[in-house]
Design a protein around this motif. Sequence first.
Motif, PDB file in Angstrom:
ATOM      1  N   SER A  85       0.827  -1.216   0.000  1.00 46.99           N
ATOM      2  CA  SER A  85       0.000   0.000   0.000  1.00 46.99           C
ATOM      3  C   SER A  85       0.859   1.264   0.000  1.00 46.99           C
ATOM      4  O   SER A  85       0.404   2.312  -0.466  1.00 46.99           O
ATOM      5  N   ASP A  86       2.088   1.177   0.503  1.00 43.60           N
ATOM      6  CA  ASP A  86       2.981   2.344   0.472  1.00 43.60           C
ATOM      7  C   ASP A  86       3.237   2.820  -0.954  1.00 43.60           C
ATOM      8  O   ASP A  86       3.597   3.975  -1.186  1.00 43.60           O
ATOM      9  N   ASP A  87       3.067   1.917  -1.931  1.00 43.64           N
ATOM     10  CA  ASP A  87       3.370   2.253  -3.321  1.00 43.64           C
ATOM     11  C   ASP A  87       2.149   2.749  -4.092  1.00 43.64           C
ATOM     12  O   ASP A  87       2.224   2.952  -5.304  1.00 43.64           O
ATOM     13  N   VAL A  88       1.021   2.886  -3.415  1.00 47.41           N
ATOM     14  CA  VAL A  88      -0.176   3.435  -4.075  1.00 47.41           C
ATOM     15  C   VAL A  88      -0.077   4.958  -4.014  1.00 47.41           C
ATOM     16  O   VAL A  88      -0.148   5.545  -2.934  1.00 47.41           O
ATOM     17  N   PRO A  89       0.080   5.626  -5.164  1.00 40.03           N
ATOM     18  CA  PRO A  89       0.375   7.066  -5.130  1.00 40.03           C
ATOM     19  C   PRO A  89      -0.832   7.947  -4.795  1.00 40.03           C
ATOM     20  O   PRO A  89      -0.667   9.036  -4.266  1.00 40.03           O
ATOM     21  N   GLY A  90      -2.029   7.485  -5.075  1.00 45.59           N
ATOM     22  CA  GLY A  90      -3.211   8.326  -4.879  1.00 45.59           C
ATOM     23  C   GLY A  90      -4.048   7.851  -3.717  1.00 45.59           C
ATOM     24  O   GLY A  90      -3.522   7.502  -2.654  1.00 45.59           O
ATOM     25  N   GLU A  91      -5.381   7.875  -3.927  1.00 52.30           N
ATOM     26  CA  GLU A  91      -6.296   7.405  -2.893  1.00 52.30           C
ATOM     27  C   GLU A  91      -6.023   5.937  -2.593  1.00 52.30           C
ATOM     28  O   GLU A  91      -5.932   5.130  -3.503  1.00 52.30           O
ATOM     29  N   LYS A  92      -5.925   5.606  -1.318  1.00 49.76           N
ATOM     30  CA  LYS A  92      -5.573   4.226  -0.983  1.00 49.76           C
ATOM     31  C   LYS A  92      -6.788   3.337  -0.766  1.00 49.76           C
ATOM     32  O   LYS A  92      -6.663   2.150  -0.518  1.00 49.76           O
ATOM     33  N   VAL A  93      -7.977   3.945  -0.817  1.00 56.67           N
ATOM     34  CA  VAL A  93      -9.203   3.143  -0.746  1.00 56.67           C
ATOM     35  C   VAL A  93     -10.099   3.492  -1.938  1.00 56.67           C
ATOM     36  O   VAL A  93     -10.016   4.592  -2.486  1.00 56.67           O
ATOM     37  N   TYR A  94     -10.927   2.519  -2.337  1.00 61.24           N
ATOM     38  CA  TYR A  94     -11.806   2.710  -3.475  1.00 61.24           C
ATOM     39  C   TYR A  94     -13.134   2.030  -3.176  1.00 61.24           C
ATOM     40  O   TYR A  94     -13.297   1.352  -2.160  1.00 61.24           O
ATOM     41  N   GLY A  95     -14.086   2.187  -4.077  1.00 62.62           N
ATOM     42  CA  GLY A  95     -15.370   1.492  -3.938  1.00 62.62           C
ATOM     43  C   GLY A  95     -16.372   2.036  -4.933  1.00 62.62           C
ATOM     44  O   GLY A  95     -16.248   3.160  -5.406  1.00 62.62           O
ATOM     45  N   LEU A  96     -17.376   1.211  -5.264  1.00 56.02           N
ATOM     46  CA  LEU A  96     -18.387   1.605  -6.248  1.00 56.02           C
ATOM     47  C   LEU A  96     -19.258   2.729  -5.726  1.00 56.02           C
ATOM     48  O   LEU A  96     -19.537   3.700  -6.409  1.00 56.02           O
ATOM     49  N   GLU A  97     -19.776   2.566  -4.501  1.00 60.89           N
ATOM     50  CA  GLU A  97     -20.694   3.551  -3.941  1.00 60.89           C
ATOM     51  C   GLU A  97     -20.076   4.274  -2.748  1.00 60.89           C
ATOM     52  O   GLU A  97     -20.363   5.433  -2.509  1.00 60.89           O
ATOM     53  N   LEU A  98     -19.266   3.546  -1.975  1.00 62.20           N
ATOM     54  CA  LEU A  98     -18.544   4.126  -0.832  1.00 62.20           C
ATOM     55  C   LEU A  98     -17.082   3.732  -0.985  1.00 62.20           C
ATOM     56  O   LEU A  98     -16.797   2.559  -1.218  1.00 62.20           O
ATOM     57  N   ALA A  99     -16.171   4.684  -0.866  1.00 60.85           N
ATOM     58  CA  ALA A  99     -14.748   4.346  -0.948  1.00 60.85           C
ATOM     59  C   ALA A  99     -14.296   3.840   0.421  1.00 60.85           C
ATOM     60  O   ALA A  99     -13.986   4.632   1.315  1.00 60.85           O
ATOM     61  N   ALA A 248      -8.224   7.727  -9.406  1.00 62.04           N
ATOM     62  CA  ALA A 248      -8.068   8.168  -8.014  1.00 62.04           C
ATOM     63  C   ALA A 248      -6.897   7.460  -7.352  1.00 62.04           C
ATOM     64  O   ALA A 248      -6.076   8.080  -6.663  1.00 62.04           O
ATOM     65  N   ALA A 249      -6.785   6.160  -7.583  1.00 60.32           N
ATOM     66  CA  ALA A 249      -5.709   5.392  -6.930  1.00 60.32           C
ATOM     67  C   ALA A 249      -4.341   5.757  -7.483  1.00 60.32           C
ATOM     68  O   ALA A 249      -3.349   5.764  -6.751  1.00 60.32           O
ATOM     69  N   LEU A 250      -4.291   6.053  -8.789  1.00 65.44           N
ATOM     70  CA  LEU A 250      -3.001   6.377  -9.410  1.00 65.44           C
ATOM     71  C   LEU A 250      -2.682   7.866  -9.342  1.00 65.44           C
ATOM     72  O   LEU A 250      -1.584   8.278  -9.725  1.00 65.44           O
ATOM     73  N   ALA A 251      -3.640   8.671  -8.880  1.00 63.53           N
ATOM     74  CA  ALA A 251      -3.499  10.132  -8.891  1.00 63.53           C
ATOM     75  C   ALA A 251      -3.183  10.635 -10.297  1.00 63.53           C
ATOM     76  O   ALA A 251      -2.222  11.367 -10.534  1.00 63.53           O
ATOM     77  N   MET A 252      -3.992  10.185 -11.252  1.00 61.93           N
ATOM     78  CA  MET A 252      -3.798  10.583 -12.661  1.00 61.93           C
ATOM     79  C   MET A 252      -5.121  11.074 -13.223  1.00 61.93           C
ATOM     80  O   MET A 252      -6.174  10.589 -12.842  1.00 61.93           O
ATOM     81  N   PRO A 253      -5.061  11.987 -14.200  1.00 62.98           N
ATOM     82  CA  PRO A 253      -6.296  12.425 -14.862  1.00 62.98           C
ATOM     83  C   PRO A 253      -6.787  11.365 -15.855  1.00 62.98           C
ATOM     84  O   PRO A 253      -5.997  10.517 -16.276  1.00 62.98           O
ATOM     85  N   PRO A 254      -8.071  11.445 -16.237  1.00 63.24           N
ATOM     86  CA  PRO A 254      -8.641  10.421 -17.125  1.00 63.24           C
ATOM     87  C   PRO A 254      -7.905  10.267 -18.457  1.00 63.24           C
ATOM     88  O   PRO A 254      -7.858   9.166 -18.994  1.00 63.24           O
ATOM     89  N   ASP A 255      -7.301  11.342 -18.977  1.00 62.34           N
ATOM     90  CA  ASP A 255      -6.640  11.179 -20.279  1.00 62.34           C
ATOM     91  C   ASP A 255      -5.351  10.367 -20.167  1.00 62.34           C
ATOM     92  O   ASP A 255      -4.790   9.969 -21.185  1.00 62.34           O
ATOM     93  N   LYS A 256      -4.908  10.112 -18.932  1.00 63.94           N
ATOM     94  CA  LYS A 256      -3.693   9.290 -18.753  1.00 63.94           C
ATOM     95  C   LYS A 256      -4.038   7.835 -18.419  1.00 63.94           C
ATOM     96  O   LYS A 256      -3.158   6.991 -18.335  1.00 63.94           O
ATOM     97  N   VAL A 257      -5.309   7.563 -18.180  1.00 65.45           N
ATOM     98  CA  VAL A 257      -5.730   6.201 -17.826  1.00 65.45           C
ATOM     99  C   VAL A 257      -6.798   5.780 -18.825  1.00 65.45           C
ATOM    100  O   VAL A 257      -7.949   6.159 -18.719  1.00 65.45           O
ATOM    101  N   ARG A 258      -6.357   5.035 -19.838  1.00 65.20           N
ATOM    102  CA  ARG A 258      -7.247   4.688 -20.954  1.00 65.20           C
ATOM    103  C   ARG A 258      -7.612   3.204 -20.873  1.00 65.20           C
ATOM    104  O   ARG A 258      -6.731   2.363 -20.753  1.00 65.20           O
ATOM    105  N   LEU A 259      -8.908   2.930 -20.912  1.00 66.77           N
ATOM    106  CA  LEU A 259      -9.356   1.545 -20.794  1.00 66.77           C
ATOM    107  C   LEU A 259      -9.976   1.066 -22.098  1.00 66.77           C
ATOM    108  O   LEU A 259     -10.693   1.812 -22.766  1.00 66.77           O
ATOM    109  N   THR A 260      -9.693  -0.183 -22.426  1.00 65.21           N
ATOM    110  CA  THR A 260     -10.331  -0.849 -23.557  1.00 65.21           C
ATOM    111  C   THR A 260     -10.871  -2.181 -23.057  1.00 65.21           C
ATOM    112  O   THR A 260     -10.192  -2.881 -22.302  1.00 65.21           O
ATOM    113  N   LEU A 261     -12.082  -2.494 -23.483  1.00 61.74           N
ATOM    114  CA  LEU A 261     -12.674  -3.756 -23.057  1.00 61.74           C
ATOM    115  C   LEU A 261     -12.004  -4.910 -23.787  1.00 61.74           C
ATOM    116  O   LEU A 261     -11.995  -4.958 -25.018  1.00 61.74           O
TER     117      LEU A 261
END
Lengths: 789, 171
Positions: A85-99, A248-261
Motif C-alpha cells: 500500500s505504500d506504493d499506491v500514489p493516490g487514494e488508498k481506498v476505493y469502492g463503487l458507492e462508498l470508498a 483516483a488510486a493512481l493520482a492521474m487524470p482520465p486522459d492518462k488512464v485509458r481503458l479498452t474492453l
Amino acid sequence: MSTPTRTPSGAPAQMTGAGGRVGDDAQRPDGVLKVRGEFAYSSDLWMEDMLWGVTLRSPHPHARIRSIDVGPALAVPGVYAVLTSDDVPGEKVYGLELADQPVLALDVVRYQGEPVALVAADHPDTARRAAARIVVDYDVWEPVTDARVALGHPTWNQLHDAPAEVTELSRESANLHPHGNLVRHLKVRKGDPEPTADVVVVGEYEVGMQDQAFLGPESGLAVPGEDGGVDLYVATQWLHVDQRQICAALAMPPDKVRLTLAGVGGAFGGREDLSMHVHACLLALHTGKPVKMSYNREESFFGHVHRHPATMRYEHGATRDGDLVYVKATIYFDGGAYASSTPAVVGNGGTMGIGPYVVPNVHVDCYGAYTNNPPCGAMRGFGSVQTAFAYESQMDALAAELGTDPVELRCRNAMEQGSETPTGQVVDSPAPVVELLRRLEAMPLPPDVPTGDDVDLRDMPGGVSNTTHGEGVRRGVGYAVAYKNVAFSEGFDDHSTARVRLEVVGGEAVATVHTAAAEVGQGLVTVEQQIARTELGVDQVTVHPKDTSVGSAGSTSASRQTYVTGGAVKAACEAVRARVLEMARSVVGRPVVDLRLDGGKVVSDLEGVALPLADVLGDEVVEETLEWRHRPTEAVDPETGQGFAHVQYAFSAHRAVVDVDTELGLVKVVEMACTQDVGKAINPQAVVGQIQGGTAQGLGLAVMEEILVRDGRVQNPSFTDYLIPTVLDMPPMRVEILEYADPHAPYGLRGVGEAPNISSGPAVLAAIRQATGLPLTRVPVRPEHLTGT
Amino acid sequence: MRLSCTVNGTPQQVDDVWEGESLLYVLRERMGLPGSKNACEQGECGSCTVYLDGLPVCACLVAAGQAQGREVGTVEGLTPAGAAPGELHPVQQAFLEAGAVQCGFCTPGLLVATDDLVHRSLAEGRKPADAEIREALAGNLCRCTGYEKILDAVRLAADRMAADPTAEAAR
C-alpha cells in the motif's frame, strides 16, 4: 502507442456483421471469432516482453498487520517489483458507492483473501513463489461473521421462539469501519402500522452465499504509455466507473488512464467491482513494462464479490377469502467486509421485497451490514433473488393455511397495470402477472415418474449411481412469480452515450457504432447492430471496440444495456438519419415529406424516389454523438420508503417439476417452464438464451450453489467443491415470451436478463416442498434437509 | 526443457519450457494458441478440452512434457486446413446458428467434445441420443446458456455431419 496482441501477429478485431434488424434472430458479430478460438479474452492477451503480476492475499478474515517484509521476494531471480500500500500514489481506498476498500491492505485486513502485496516477475510461477516469500506479521483478531451480531440486533433461530439475546461485541475491533457496521437501513411504511388479519403466517428464511462463477477469470493487461499514463485492457462491466477509481488510486487524470474492453468470459455482476485493475496498472507503471494478471479459479473465488447471503423474517396477513391485508418483513443482507453494491442491494430488497402483489399495509425493514465474511455485491437479480425465496415461500404457506391453490392465491393478489407498489409508485406499463401464471398452468406436464423394469437410470435422481429404480421417488410441482426493477434506480443519473457514423466504404454505406457498453456475452453488440440497421436502413454495421475514448455507457448490469445503450444508439442513429435525409432533400431539390432510409437507399413512396444512400453521402462522413437518459427516478423517503424509485419493472414466472428420492435426499429437476414479458424481443433467440441461462443460475442456488463460509473462511473455493449446474442437472425447458410494450421504453422493450434468475429458484423450492411435505426454509436445499439426517 | 509435438497437424518445437508447465500453458503462452481456455485449471470445467493422440483430454491436467512427440488437436484446428475464409466446421457452424454461444468461454472445449461425440456416434452408424449428449458433455461447464441451445447445436451438427460423411474429425 503499442497495443497488446494475443500473438505477435494478431490484432484486436473490430466486429462487422451483416443481416438482422430489430426483432430478428440476428447472429452475434463476435460469434465466428468465438467458435474459431480467435476471440481475444482478457486472459488471452500477450505482449512481447510482458511480465506477470500476482497478488498476495490475507489468510485471515480479521487481523492487524504489524509489519510486511518484501525483501525475500525481491531477492528471487526474475522478480521485477514487489509493491504494498505504500506504493499506491493516490487514494488508498476505493469502492463503487462508498470508498472503503483498500487497494492494498492498510493496517487492518477485514476478510480472508484481502490483497496485501503484489509481485511482478517474468514467469507466473516465479511471481507466485516470490509472493509466498513475503513475510507478513499479523495480529489475528476474532472475526464478526453474522450480520445481526454486527449490528447488535437480536438473532432469531427458531420459528415462533422469543428472540435470542443480543450478542454483545465487547472488543475494540467490533466496529469494522469508522462509520460503524451498518451500511444501509431501508424502511418501507405503507398503510396501517398495526393491521390485523383473519389468517397469519410467519416464516423465517435463509439464502446462502452464491457465486457468479463466470468462466473467464479476472484478468487483463496493463501497458505503460509513453506519456507517463497507462493503457488497461480488461474484462469488466463498466469501463468508466473503473476508470474513475483507477485514476483516483493512481493520482492521474482520465486522459492518462485509458481503458479498452478485452473479451469478457461472463460477468453476472461479479465484474462490477475492481479486481486486478489498479494492481496491474501499478506494476506496469512501476516496472515500465506491460504486465498481465490472470487469476486462477481459487483466487477468483477471493477476487470478486458474491451474492449477499440473507436472513429474512416474514409475516403475511390475509382475509379468509385470501386477500392480502398486510406484509411485515425484516431482511438482513450480509455485505461482508466492504460496502460494494450493498446500498443498492438493500434498496432492491426493501422496495420490492414482498413480490409482485398488491398489499395495502406494508412494513419492511431491510438492513445491509458489514461483517468479516467475503465482500458481497452485485450478482444478477440482486436483492430480489433473496427476497423472492421468502415471499414466494410465504405465498405457498398462506395458500396451505387457507386451503386454496397456490396459483389462485397469487392471481387473486397479483399486481397489474395501475396497481400501486409498496413504495407508492403506480405501475404505469403492462404487468401481466396473472397471464404469466395462467400460461404456465396451461402448459402440458411431463410424463409421470418412470417406474418398472424399463427405467432409464439417467432419468432418476442419483442418475447412473444406481441409487433407485423409482422406489422412494416422489414428484412435485411448484410455481413462482417475480419482478425486478430494470436499470439504475432511486434518482441515479442513469445514462449512456453512443457515437454513430455513416459513411461510404467500398461503394457501400456502412455504419459504425461506438459505445463504451460492456459486452459480457449477453449479446449487446448484436443489439447495437440490429438497431443501427433498423434505423439507418443499411446492412453493414461495424461495432467499434469498447473503450473510454467515447462517453460512459453506464454499467452492464440491472438488465439495463438494451434499454439504455440501446436507447442511446437509437437516438444517435435518428440524429444521423435526420442529417442524411436533409442531404437527400437537397439532392432531390424539393421538399419531400415521407423520406426514409431502407435497403441502402433513401426512399419516398409518395414521390417514387429511391436514391442509393452511397450517392447521397458521397465523401461525406455523417457522425453524431449523443447522451441518452431514461425518465428520471427519485430517491425514496428515508422514513417511509415512498417515492418513484424505479423506471421499469420486468416480470417472469416459472413452473418447476422435480423428482425427489426422499430416502437419500437427492433431487432431479425434471422440467422447467418459464413465461416472461419482455415488452419487445429485440433478438428473440438471445432473449430465450437469457431466460434459459438465468433459469439455470436460479436452479443452481435452489439445490447446489453455496460458498460455505466458516468463521469467516471460505471452505470450497474451487469448481470441485462449489458446484454449478452441468448439462445433467439442467432439464428441458419450455419458454413462452410475451411482448406487451412499455410505452416509456425504446421499441417498448423490457430488460430481460435478471427476472428469470429470480423466479426460477423459488419454483424449484416450491416443487421440492410439494414432493416432500417439508417446510424447507433454507436454500440451497441439501440432502440432509430432506432426510433429516 | 525442449518440447516437440504436432499441433493441428503442424510440427511445433518450443524451448525453455519449465517442467511445471501444463500443456494448456504451453499452447496458450508459448505457441500462440490461446483458443483452449483457462476457466478452472483444475480439470473440472472442460474449457481446455483438446485432442491428445485423438482422445479428448483436459489440457490443464496434462504436463507439457507428456505431450512430447504426440499429436495435439485444438479448437484452432477444427476448421480444415485450406478452408475458404469464413468457412467453418459443421460443429462450429451449428453452435453459431443455434445460439449456443454467449460469452463463449466454454465454447472451444465444447466444440472439441462435441466433435468427438458426433464422430464416435456416426462411426457406430447412428446419431447421439439426448441422454448420450448429456453424458458426453457433463464435463463441460457453461454458465451462460443453461445448455438448451448447446443441445440444439449438437443435434444440428450431428444431423449435418450424418448427411455429409466426408467430414473428418479434427483429431
